[in-house]
Motif scaffolding. Structure first.
Motif, mmCIF file in Angstrom:
data_model
loop_
_atom_site.group_PDB
_atom_site.id
_atom_site.type_symbol
_atom_site.label_atom_id
_atom_site.label_comp_id
_atom_site.label_asym_id
_atom_site.label_seq_id
_atom_site.Cartn_x
_atom_site.Cartn_y
_atom_site.Cartn_z
ATOM 1 N N PHE A 21 0.816 -1.213 0.000
ATOM 2 C CA PHE A 21 0.000 0.000 0.000
ATOM 3 C C PHE A 21 0.853 1.268 0.000
ATOM 4 O O PHE A 21 0.391 2.326 -0.419
ATOM 5 C CB PHE A 21 -1.004 0.002 1.162
ATOM 6 N N MET A 22 2.087 1.175 0.473
ATOM 7 C CA MET A 22 2.984 2.332 0.328
ATOM 8 C C MET A 22 3.194 2.628 -1.152
ATOM 9 O O MET A 22 3.248 3.797 -1.560
ATOM 10 C CB MET A 22 4.334 2.053 0.986
ATOM 11 N N GLY A 23 3.309 1.574 -1.944
ATOM 12 C CA GLY A 23 3.453 1.762 -3.385
ATOM 13 C C GLY A 23 2.206 2.390 -3.980
ATOM 14 O O GLY A 23 2.286 3.309 -4.803
ATOM 15 N N VAL A 24 1.044 1.892 -3.544
ATOM 16 C CA VAL A 24 -0.220 2.453 -4.029
ATOM 17 C C VAL A 24 -0.275 3.940 -3.693
ATOM 18 O O VAL A 24 -0.635 4.780 -4.521
ATOM 19 C CB VAL A 24 -1.411 1.708 -3.382
ATOM 20 N N GLN A 25 0.110 4.269 -2.465
ATOM 21 C CA GLN A 25 0.023 5.670 -2.039
ATOM 22 C C GLN A 25 0.969 6.563 -2.840
ATOM 23 O O GLN A 25 0.610 7.670 -3.215
ATOM 24 C CB GLN A 25 0.354 5.771 -0.548
ATOM 25 N N ARG A 26 2.184 6.079 -3.089
ATOM 26 C CA ARG A 26 3.109 6.927 -3.870
ATOM 27 C C ARG A 26 2.538 7.189 -5.264
ATOM 28 O O ARG A 26 2.659 8.294 -5.784
ATOM 29 C CB ARG A 26 4.479 6.280 -3.959
ATOM 30 N N ALA A 27 1.905 6.164 -5.837
ATOM 31 C CA ALA A 27 1.281 6.368 -7.146
ATOM 32 C C ALA A 27 0.139 7.384 -7.019
ATOM 33 O O ALA A 27 -0.012 8.278 -7.852
ATOM 34 C CB ALA A 27 0.777 5.041 -7.694
ATOM 35 N N ASN A 28 -0.644 7.254 -5.955
ATOM 36 C CA ASN A 28 -1.756 8.189 -5.765
ATOM 37 C C ASN A 28 -1.279 9.610 -5.486
ATOM 38 O O ASN A 28 -1.888 10.567 -5.964
ATOM 39 C CB ASN A 28 -2.658 7.710 -4.618
ATOM 40 N N LEU A 29 -0.191 9.750 -4.719
ATOM 41 C CA LEU A 29 0.349 11.094 -4.468
ATOM 42 C C LEU A 29 0.798 11.726 -5.778
ATOM 43 O O LEU A 29 0.604 12.923 -6.005
ATOM 44 C CB LEU A 29 1.512 11.037 -3.481
ATOM 45 N N ALA A 30 1.393 10.908 -6.639
ATOM 46 C CA ALA A 30 1.825 11.416 -7.939
ATOM 47 C C ALA A 30 0.606 11.850 -8.750
ATOM 48 O O ALA A 30 0.584 12.938 -9.340
ATOM 49 C CB ALA A 30 2.624 10.348 -8.682
ATOM 50 N N LEU A 31 -0.436 11.009 -8.759
ATOM 51 C CA LEU A 31 -1.639 11.339 -9.523
ATOM 52 C C LEU A 31 -2.307 12.598 -8.974
ATOM 53 O O LEU A 31 -2.812 13.429 -9.722
ATOM 54 C CB LEU A 31 -2.624 10.162 -9.477
#
Lengths: 1019, 558
Positions: free
Chosen positions: B95-105
């Motif tokens: 989920f850290m990976g998911v969040q980094r992608a979401n922060l980028a988006l």
């Protein structure tokens, strides 16, 4: 009722100085030898000779204190006499003692809070670089946990734990607050007095940082015309006495065979060892003998090494202290220099400490202004790997490995049958150039202005500069499968610079029986921290002198960080007493901190306390003969805690290029080789590290204290008793958060509440039998804490499961399975609950909920890992020139997780290590009464889980110290005091505790047994 | 005095400071960095624990069962606890990976193409990365809460892991890859970034997993033809794109000097000498090196006897589907006396064979491995680099070697076999034959590096193509068996096996049969048992269920 402004001084000017001589006699007129004669507030002192005679330098209006065990202290104000005859009354008194409390001094008899005064003399025989460590067991309610760490680290808890955060007390050294470096700053020789403010009504004057209690240390001052030189020295031998009992080569091979047989595997596959064994008709196996080959691998002979012997040595500590005090009517100076070096009981490690102190003052304008400074410079140097003890590594390496190979090189784990740790002696050797060098400069300049007889203005500007440099040199080596092919140097330097400025105004008012003191003040504190480190690889030479950055030719990195904080405070205090009988004190502190959100930046900390000196009442005084002093005290107050990171309130992102060391856990880097180039500089992004909270506010502790001080039988028997209850709310926590929040969901909030209750008692008896005088002092402290409130999402961060939570329990609770003996028959195995891996000789876990399955619900609270009771006993005696002191200290009501049991009792929790001797007594069909599980190679039964098997009674009583002293009479000189002290002499522990030292159930620095020879010369 | 108390943080920024094109671009980089931020404590870049040790391919290894002991629990299944820390950590790290992608988006949403021309590309990349992390979450945990960039912190806490059905969850993941496929350029901008065919390949993988429809208890109840057709379509586009091809030698997929070759479709990029002290290296497999001094430590991830046996071939060059596990192939002579698929010597370190194509370095069980009495004589080779590789770093953390060799996420051989699998399940097994045979042909050709100094092959290699009517009766059933076997050999020790078994719905049957036989060889496996309708997925970590206040629901069987 007398209030004296800080620093300790008399407001009456010294005009006459003199050498006074005199004699001390007892009630029958007989001379009393060995009486301590001291000028109050100075380092000037002497003792009476055989005929009771003394000679001392003193200024007019200074106070001379005469003290001797078994007699009441006598204080005389010197008014210019040339000879003095002093008669000591038997009994004791400390009533008129002046003690330092927040921003002022007070007579002990007037105190209304829970304040303990430490007997500094008890610290003098010990050999430790940290004088705070020597307070262990001396003060009721002060819980000190020490380790054998040569640099003297200790954990100090006043009245136990109080918050889920940092529980360290605040230190005030000569009026300058510090939270961290008191251990490093102080030299026992320089300490004049130590006071411990335990309850909120006394500590609240320090407001925001005082909820864990306050320790006030005052160092020595000069105040005489004569120059006094003091020299003392100590030589200590130390010895490692708590090595675990481990197997030798042959025994380990035997246990390995047994474990292999137990697992139904073929022992012929065990590397190296050739077993002569046979299978019996009934399926059991018999070992007839075994052979260890002469060589384990080409060039690696087999051995039978006792690694604990190899890495340890007889330690030696040398200590020297020289002090000089000199003064005149216009001022004076105290200077001291101290040096100690501890060649620690682990090879290639030593610790050195150099301390320097200059305390001086000057008087101007007919004494109306006093300006002074206190300055200490200390340098502590740890050589060798200071971070851990090597004793754990010594346990992990097998005895079959030799220390060195025939060619002189160190041996090491040669293949996969060994743990991936290097030869511990080699590691110590290779790390000997590692160094931690802590340089502390600490001190203040101050001014006291005596505006009128009643009005005093004080100001102090203090600073603390703590510089720590850490040098980490990694040298090349190659042993077996472990090697390092690139050497490197890492230097890091951290600087903490704090300054603090406080001003106070004090006004005393006396009218008939009314005495009032007003104190108002402000304080400002700034704190700056910075760390930089450099890393460089590839050094052509491996000499200590060659390891500087520019000499390396390989990869290099730098890193650094900084943070800062500020505190701004206003405070006031009123003390009122009526007729020496009724005492009331009230205070208020208002603190602002940079750590808190803009919405709650300031906090208010009030306290009130009162005392009733019952013994001064007419119905008591002179009527109840056996009561010489009786005072009832009560107090209430609120203190604060702000121990969170300086940046805790901010929402933050950071860039995190890459790790600074080989990672042992997951990485959080933000740099990526997006171009697929495999090397060269990378693109780097940002990661969230924290969510902000503008509503963050103080954590506050409200405490109620009730106490009784008493003196009976003409003060022969004195004591005090305190009962307290404190509750801490708004505890600063950063709760666990749902993983879907991602990285940096950390958010500090005010959440939990904790309640602590307890009592402390101290009792002292002094008397004499003929020429033998003695004192017996005992103290005991008890506390229990419980967590009363936790946010729902935090509860599960503490030990517990879905059915039981830590709420209502101590924060130090241990939670786990209950080991219910061993399975001894197949029938027992079959009839027990479902437990994967169960079998004969294995641990049976209790099916606590009776559902027929052992799972996480079959756990309960197994104990509390902090002591419920902590106590100390001091016995002191003197006979003519001889003196003796015996000090015992102990704790009770403590459950300890005995981590060493993982090695001492198991062969499967970390294969490839050596094992403890207890495995020789493991369960087997022929040893059916053993409580130690059968040896095995695979932990199918998950016996490493936290269970009552590892929880043991960690209570102990230790004979910490026995010291015998002798005063050597010398003509025309002060007597020379010689003494011999033994430390850590005996440990009494619970029978069930299976490791050598209940204070060290893991792999901390062992506490050596020490024998100390010391002497003291003064002229 | 408020000025006096103003002490802002140093070296850190607030969220608002990041709203520039340069910094938003860096948020995308940080999301990429998450790909490689795993570690042996919970490897996800490499599936060696959850995909390989949990299958019949491999044992945990290391120094006894308590060394990284939680992995033993995953290996034997029977002792897994719902609150195991590694399971919780895996969930958390993904989920850290998911969040980094979401922060980028989230940052990208504030940009426009006027100030940030690559906006669409970067959005597509961020969604590709989010899809990747969700795919991993989905195959490990099944029921997953879906978080997107529009949600605020409080919303995120309320999202349930059963808000969507199993099929809808796959569609959520597919939507990210579809967006990426539609918006990425054909030619990826940099080797570490995906192109449109990369996204199509991943989308094919999603549709393949989705095609095997599971009921609530994880039973495969239907294979969805429509989804299979999508797999065929997408894989055909990828294969025919001309952008990828099989390496001539299978070995090149496992050698650093050939990383990012034509067969690699998407890989986690690793680096060394990159300005960081230790390098952005592959820590996920750092324990998996043998104890040979040039490597160091720690002998984890050890091939099972079952896997080694599976490489046997008959005289006809085909796998011994029925009899492969009757005898233990373990001694040096066994590999000369019996015949094998050459991929065994690319995959498994065998006694007295040269290790990892290094003819001067001979593998020795007794000194190279830990606990051979527990974990047998073999070692894994695929994630281990050659001893003289410039990518190998052993110097700094002396006992723990690691390398900058990339971890492949998608490879063309995988895509080819997905297509074959989809065709077989569509009843078009005849069209699958050439695909399977292309992979076998390459294996057959990959013996060039498997010859000792005298030119003698390491083992006796006999391998043939499937020839219907000649050496096999090619039906859907035999084709399926051949496909499944081929995947096992082609991707042995690569961490796909467990997920293949679960996808096919045969995990319980295969693994319990494996435990029956293997526990007689390795006594610690006696407690091994796969609980059907439970162990197909890891439990949702109790820690997360508790923190969600019951919003999360547990997987079946737990």
């Amino acid at each position: 009722f007398r209030e004296i402004p800080l620093p300790v001084t008399s407001s009456i000017l010294p005009h006459v100085y003199n050498n006074v001589s005199g004699k001390v006699v007892d009630g029958q007129g007989k001379p009393v030898p060995g009486v301590t004669v001291a000028v109050k507030g100075t380092s000037v002192g002497t003792t009476t000779d055989e005929q009771g005679n003394f000679r001392i330098s003193v200024n007019a209006q200074q106070v001379i204190v005469f003290s001797y065990i078994g007699y009441k202290n006598q204080e005389i104000i010197y008014t210019g006499q040339t000879t003095l005859t002093v008669t000591l009354e038997s009994g004791s008194t400390t009533l008129n003692e002046i003690v330092t409390v927040g921003y002022q001094t007070q007579r002990k008899v007037d105190l209304t809070g829970a304040v303990s005064v430490v007997s500094v003399n008890n610290l003098k025989n010990a050999s430790t670089p940290n004088p705070i460590q020597a307070l262990q067991g001396q003060v009721p309610g002060l819980f000190i946990t020490t380790s054998g760490d040569p640099s003297g680290a200790a954990t100090v808890r006043i009245r136990g734990v109080n918050t889920l955060n940092n529980n360290d007390p605040l230190y005030i050294i000569d009026g300058v607050p510090t939270k961290s470096s008191a251990f490093q700053i102080l030299n026992a020789e320089d300490i004049e007095s130590i006071q411990v403010l335990k309850d909120a009504s006394s500590a609240a004057i320090y407001g925001a940082r005082s909820s864990n209690g306050v320790i006030i240390v005052t160092t020595k001052q000069a105040n005489v015309s004569k120059t006094v030189v003091n020299f003392s020295s100590r030589f200590t031998t130390s010895k490692y006495t708590t090595a675990p009992k481990v197997l030798n080569t042959e025994e380990r091979a035997r246990i390995q065979w047994q474990a292999t047989i137990n697992d139904g595997l073929n022992p012929d596959n065990i590397p190296y060892v050739k077993y002569d064994w046979s299978r019996n008709p009934d399926g059991t196996a018999t070992l007839h003998g075994l052979t260890i080959p002469a060589e384990l691998a080409p060039g690696v002979p087999s051995a039978n090494t006792n690694w604990f012997d190899e890495i340890s040595r007889s330690g030696f500590i040398q200590e020297y202290n020289l002090s000089l005090a000199s003064g005149s009517k216009n001022g004076g100076a105290y200077m001291s220099v101290g040096y100690m070096k501890d060649n620690y009981i682990e090879k290639f490690k030593d610790f050195q400490k150099l301390s320097l102190r200059i305390n001086s003052h000057h008087r101007f304008l007919n004494g109306k202004v006093k300006i002074g400074e206190n300055l200490s410079i200390t340098n502590g140097i740890n050589n060798g790997d200071a971070s851990t003890s090597s004793f754990a590594d010594a346990l992990q390496i097998q005895p079959v490995l030799p220390v060195r190979l025939p060619n002189g090189a160190y041996s090491g784990p040669i293949n996969g049958n060994f743990v991936d740790h290097p030869n511990p002696l080699m590691a110590l050797d290779l790390n000997q150039w590692d160094q931690i060098n802590a340089l502390n400069i600490f001190g203040n300049v101050y001014a006291n202005v005596y505006v009128t007889k009643n009005l005093t203005i004080n100001a102090s500007l203090g600073a603390e500069n703590a510089n720590t440099t850490v040098r980490d040199i990694q040298r090349k080596f190659s042993t077996g499968f472990i090697s390092r092919t690139i050497n490197s140097l890492k230097n890091s330097k951290s600087t903490e610079f704090n300054w603090n400025f406080n001003t106070t105004i004090q006004y005393n008012l006396e009218a008939q029986q009314h005495h009032v003191t007003f104190l108002v003040g402000t304080e400002a504190v700034k704190n700056n921290y910075r760390v930089n480190s450099t890393y460089k690889e590839n050094f052509a030479l491996e000499t200590l002198d060659y390891f500087v950055e520019s000499a390396g030719s390989g990869n290099q990195t730098v890193s650094g960080n900084a943070n800062s904080s500020a505190l701004l405070s206003y405070f006031g205090k009123v003390n009122y007493s009526f007729d020496n009988r009724y005492l009331i004190s009230a205070l208020l502190r208002y603190d602002g901190s940079s750590r808190f959100g803009k919405n709650n930046r300031f906090g208010t900390f009030p306290a009130v306390s009162a005392g009733w000196r019952i013994s001064e009442e007419s119905f008591m005084k002179d009527r109840v003969a056996f009561i010489s002093d009786l005072k009832l005290r009560g107090g209430w107050g609120t203190t604060g805690n702000q121990e969170i990171p300086n940046t805790a309130r901010w929402g933050l992102f950071e860039t995190y290029y890459g790790l600074g060391a080989m990672p042992f856990t997951s990485d959080n880097g933000t740099a990526y080789d997006i171009a697929g180039a495999d090397s060269g500089p990378l693109a780097s992004g940002f990661r969230q590290i924290q969510i902000g909270n503008d509503n963050l506010r103080w954590e506050s502790t409200t405490e109620r204290n009730i106490g009784l001080d008493f003196g009976l039988f003409d003060q022969h028997l004195t004591g005090s008793f305190d009962l307290f209850k404190r509750s801490t709310k708004d505890i600063l926590i950063s709760p666990a958060y749902l993983a879907v929040q991602g990285e940096g969901g950390t958010r500090f909030v005010n959440g939990a509440s904790v309640e602590t209750k307890g009592f402390e008692a101290a009792l002292s008896y002094q008397n004499k039998l003929g020429e033998f005088s003695y004192t017996v002092t005992g103290n005991i402290g008890h506390y229990s804490d419980r967590i009363t409130n936790l946010p729902a999402n935090v509860v599960h961060s503490y030990p517990g499961n879905s059915e039981q939570t830590i709420l209502g329990r101590s924060m130090n609770s241990i939670f786990g399975y209950v080991a219910d003996g061993l399975f001894k028959t197949q029938d027992e195995v079959d009839k027990s609950a479902v437990q994967p891996g169960k079998g004969i000789g294995r641990i049976r876990y209790a099916d606590l909920n009776g559902d027929g399955v052992i799972n996480t619900l079959d756990q309960r609270y197994l104990g509390i890992s902090s002591p419920q009771y902590s106590y100390g006993l001091n016995l002191q005696g003197a006979y003519k020139r001889f003196s003796i002191s015996i000090f015992l200290q102990g704790v009770a009501g403590i459950s300890v997780y005995n981590e060493r049991k993982r090695f001492s009792d198991f062969t499967d929790l970390w294969a490839g290590t050596n094992y403890g001797r207890r495995t020789l007594d493991a369960w087997s069909p022929s040893n059916p009464n053993s409580t130690i599980p059968a040896v095995t190679l695979s932990d199918n039964n998950n016996e490493g889980r936290l269970s009552s098997y590892f929880i043991e009674n960690g209570g102990y009583l230790k004979l910490r110290e026995v010291s015998i002293g002798y005063r050597l009479p010398l003509k025309k000189m002060e007597p020379v005091r010689l003494y011999v002290t033994g430390q850590n002499l005996l440990t009494f522990k619970d029978r069930s505790f299976t490791a050598p030292d209940p204070e060290d159930p893991g792999y901390g620095f062992p506490r050596p047994r020490k024998i100390i020879f010391g002497f003291n010369v003064s002229f | 005095c408020s000025k006096f108390l103003n002490e802002p943080p140093k070296g850190m920024v607030g969220a608002d400071d990041l709203n520039t094109p340069e910094n938003v671009d860096k948020l995308v980089v940080a999301a990429y960095a998450s790909l490689g931020n795993d570690h042996w404590e919970v490897p996800y870049t490499s599936g060696w624990v959850f995909g390989s040790v949990r299958s019949d391919d491999a044992y945990k290894g290391g120094l006894g069962t308590a060394d990284q002991g939680e992995f033993t629990q995953y290996e034997v299944f029977s002792t897994i606890q719902e609150n195991q820390s590694r399971g919780n950590l895996l969930w958390t790290r993904l989920f850290m990976g998911v969040q980094r992608a979401n922060l980028a988006l989230k940052g990208l949403a504030k940009m426009n193409e006027g100030i940030f021309p690559q906006l669409k590309n970067r959005q597509a990349e961020a969604r590709f990365l989010r899809g990747h992390f969700y795919f991993l979450l989905k195959e490990h945990f099944k029921k997953v809460p879906f978080i997107d960039e529009s949600m605020k912190d409080d919303d995120i806490n309320k999202v349930s892991n059963v808000q969507y059905t199993n099929d809808e969850q796959w569609n959520k993941i597919a939507a990210d890859f579809q967006f990426a496929a539609d918006n990425l350029p054909v030619q990826e901008e940099q080797r570490g970034r995906p192109g449109s065919f990369t996204a199509k390949a991943y989308l094919a993988k999603v549709r393949l997993y989705q095609a095997y429809e599971q009921d609530e208890k994880n039973n495969v109840v239907n294979i969805n033809k429509e989804k299979l057709n999508q797999v065929v379509d997408l894989t055909t586009q990828v294969i025919n794109s001309g952008r990828f091809g099989l390496s001539d030698d299978y070995a090149k997929n496992y050698l650093w000097q050939f990383e990012n070759n034509r067969e690699s479709i998407f890989a986690v990029q690793r680096s060394l000498n990159d300005g960081s002290e230790v390098g952005r290296i592959d820590m996920s497999t750092a324990l998996n090196y043998p104890m040979y001094p040039a490597y160091g430590c720690c002998s984890f991830h050890r091939p099972s006897q079952n896997l080694v046996n599976a490489f046997q071939t008959g005289n006809d060059g085909l796998p011994l589907f029925e009899t492969f596990n009757n005898a233990e192939m373990k001694d040096s002579a066994d590999f000369q006396d019996h015949s094998f698929d050459p991929r065994i010597d690319h995959t498994v370190g065998l006694p007295s064979h040269p290790f990892k194509y290094q003819n001067k370095i001979i593998y020795r069980t007794e000194t190279w491995t830990r606990g051979p009495e527990l974990y047998g004589p073999f070692s894994g080779m695929k994630t281990v680099v050659q001893a003289d590789c410039p990518c190998l770093t052993t110097a700094k953390g002396y006992a723990y070697p690691a390398s900058s060799m990339n971890n492949d996420v998608l490879k063309l051989d995988d895509v080819i076999l997905w297509k074959a699998e989809a065709l077989i399940e569509l009843g078009r097994q005849d069209e699958a034959l050439d695909l399977i045979n292309s992979v076998r042909q390459r294996a057959m050709n990959s013996t060039g590096m498997l010859k000792d100094a005298n030119g003698k092959p390491y083992s006796k290699y006999v391998v043939a193509l499937y020839k219907p009517g000649i050496n096999i009766n090619w039906t859907q059933a035999t084709a399926r068996q051949a496909l499944q076997w081929e995947r096992r050999l082609e991707f042995g020790m690569e961490g796909y096996r467990f997920f293949d078994l679960v996808r096919w719905g045969i995990a319980a049957e295969v693994l319990n049969k494996y435990f029956d036989v293997e526990s007689k060889r390795r006594s610690y496996l006696k407690i091994g048992h796969f609980a059907k309708n439970r162990d197909e997925y890891l439990p949702i970590p109790t820690q997360q269920i508790d923190l969600s206040d019951g919003v999360y629901k547990q997987n079946a069987g737990w």
